[in-house]
Enzyme design. Structure first.
Site, PDB file in Angstrom:
ATOM      1  CB  THR A  48     -23.917  -6.149  -6.544  1.00 30.63           C
ATOM      2  OG1 THR A  48     -25.218  -6.650  -6.830  1.00 30.63           O
ATOM      3  CG2 THR A  48     -23.948  -4.633  -6.557  1.00 30.63           C
ATOM      4  CE1 TYR A 111     -34.966   2.749 -16.489  1.00 32.39           C
ATOM      5  CE2 TYR A 111     -35.482   1.289 -18.327  1.00 32.39           C
ATOM      6  CZ  TYR A 111     -35.402   2.562 -17.792  1.00 32.39           C
ATOM      7  OH  TYR A 111     -35.763   3.634 -18.555  1.00 32.39           O
ATOM      8  CE1 TYR A 137     -28.518  -8.998  -3.376  1.00 35.54           C
ATOM      9  CE2 TYR A 137     -27.404  -9.204  -5.489  1.00 35.54           C
ATOM     10  CZ  TYR A 137     -27.551  -8.566  -4.271  1.00 35.54           C
ATOM     11  OH  TYR A 137     -26.751  -7.499  -3.952  1.00 35.54           O
ATOM     12  NE  ARG A 142     -25.749  -2.212  -5.257  1.00 33.60           N
ATOM     13  CZ  ARG A 142     -24.828  -1.550  -5.934  1.00 33.60           C
ATOM     14  NH1 ARG A 142     -25.041  -1.222  -7.191  1.00 33.60           N
ATOM     15  NH2 ARG A 142     -23.702  -1.187  -5.348  1.00 33.60           N
ATOM     16  CE  LYS A 165     -25.975 -10.273  -1.239  1.00 36.93           C
ATOM     17  NZ  LYS A 165     -24.990  -9.814  -2.238  1.00 36.93           N
ATOM     18  CB  ILE A 207     -23.775 -13.208   0.198  1.00 40.14           C
ATOM     19  CG1 ILE A 207     -24.277 -14.658   0.079  1.00 40.14           C
ATOM     20  CG2 ILE A 207     -22.991 -12.806  -1.055  1.00 40.14           C
ATOM     21  CD1 ILE A 207     -25.185 -14.919  -1.103  1.00 40.14           C
TER      22      ILE A 207
END
Length: 297
Positions: A48, A111, A137, A142, A165, A207
């Site tokens: 990202t 999405y 992740y 997001r 993560k 991270i």
């Protein structure tokens, strides 16, 4: 026994761009050397923070290949490979393995949100497509998708799904992950503001976005915790907490690229829709980085 990719601080490194928009590999080499020279335990490239969603597949593969070649095994290279298209993610994963990535970072699909069953099946395809380790992740803020601890526990049965993560920022979720997943399944904090709390919940490291600017300090924070110096680790967490909040006062990586530039390193520009930070963010970064000794007053 699962193979741990790294313990400590993995930098979610920025991608520097030239004025014409191309990836600036000369600048990236300097950033990579800065990280290794200051103790960073792993390079997480094209995530990202690396604006991977604006890179073409060709650019992403080339950037990972360059990073692998430049790092030359000094630390592990973890390549962002996530996609909201399972077929695309499978192909990209194979390509990144082929150019030498040590591990892959796979974000949940976004999405076109799916079910927990869909998430399991998606990541199962990723695991079967490569032989290198995969770090899941989860960043629901997001993606709009939340990878539930019970789904992670099922995925942990794959030999090469070795870690997550956790960017939920929810320590209850972190505890659920630790309680439901095998002891050799690593948990990394995905939020710089809760690194020490995640370590206290059995985390293996972070991270980190902050490590783009202060790699030694983030490494030291994790190392102190691992050595049993909890007070020393917490002191570093608290020292940088205000800066961390500023780094996320606008969408990442807008503030951190500005901060990298202030540190005298080649950050380059942004790819749209990312844009330059506000004057207020710049002013806040200057004040806090001066307080931390990274800029002259």
């Amino acid at each position: 026994m699962k193979m741990s990719v790294f313990t400590g601080s993995g930098v979610a490194i920025i991608t520097p761009f030239k004025d014409n928009g191309d990836v600036d590999f000369e600048a990236l080499a300097k950033l990579l050397d800065f990280q290794v020279e200051n103790g960073t335990d792993a390079i997480v490239i094209c995530g990202t923070t690396g604006e991977a969603s604006t890179l073409t597949d060709e650019e992403q593969i080339e950037t990972v290949a360059f990073t692998v070649d430049h790092i030359k095994g000094r630390v592990p290279v973890v390549a962002g490979a996530g996609s909201n298209n399972t077929i695309h993610g499978e192909a990209l994963s194979r390509s990144l393995e082929a150019v030498g990535a040590d591990a892959l970072l796979h974000v949940t699909p976004y999405y076109n949100k799916t079910s927990q069953k869909g998430l399991y099946e998606h990541f199962a395809v990723m695991a079967d497509s490569v032989h290198i380790p995969i770090i899941l992740y989860n960043v629901p803020g997001r993606t709009g998708m939340d990878l539930k601890p019970e789904t992670v526990a099922r995925l942990a049965a794959f030999d090469n799904i070795v870690a997550i993560k956790d960017a939920t920022g929810n320590l209850a979720t972190t505890v659920d992950l630790r309680s439901q997943c095998p002891a050799d399944f690593d948990i990394y904090s995905g939020n710089d503001d809760v690194t020490v709390p995640v370590l206290s919940c059995g985390g293996a490291g972070v991270i980190s976005v902050l490590a783009n600017i202060f790699p030694k300090e983030v490494h030291d924070m994790c190392a102190l915790w691992q050595q049993g110096d909890q007070a020393g680790a917490l002191a570093i967490q608290c020292r940088f907490q205000k800066l961390v909040h500023i780094l996320f006062s606008e969408p990442n990586p807008i503030p951190v690229k500005a901060a990298v530039h202030m540190r005298g390193l080649p950050a380059g520009g942004y790819r749209a829709p990312m844009t330059t930070p506000t004057d207020a963010t710049i002013a806040a970064l200057k004040v806090e980085m001066t307080r931390l000794g990274a800029l002259e007053g």
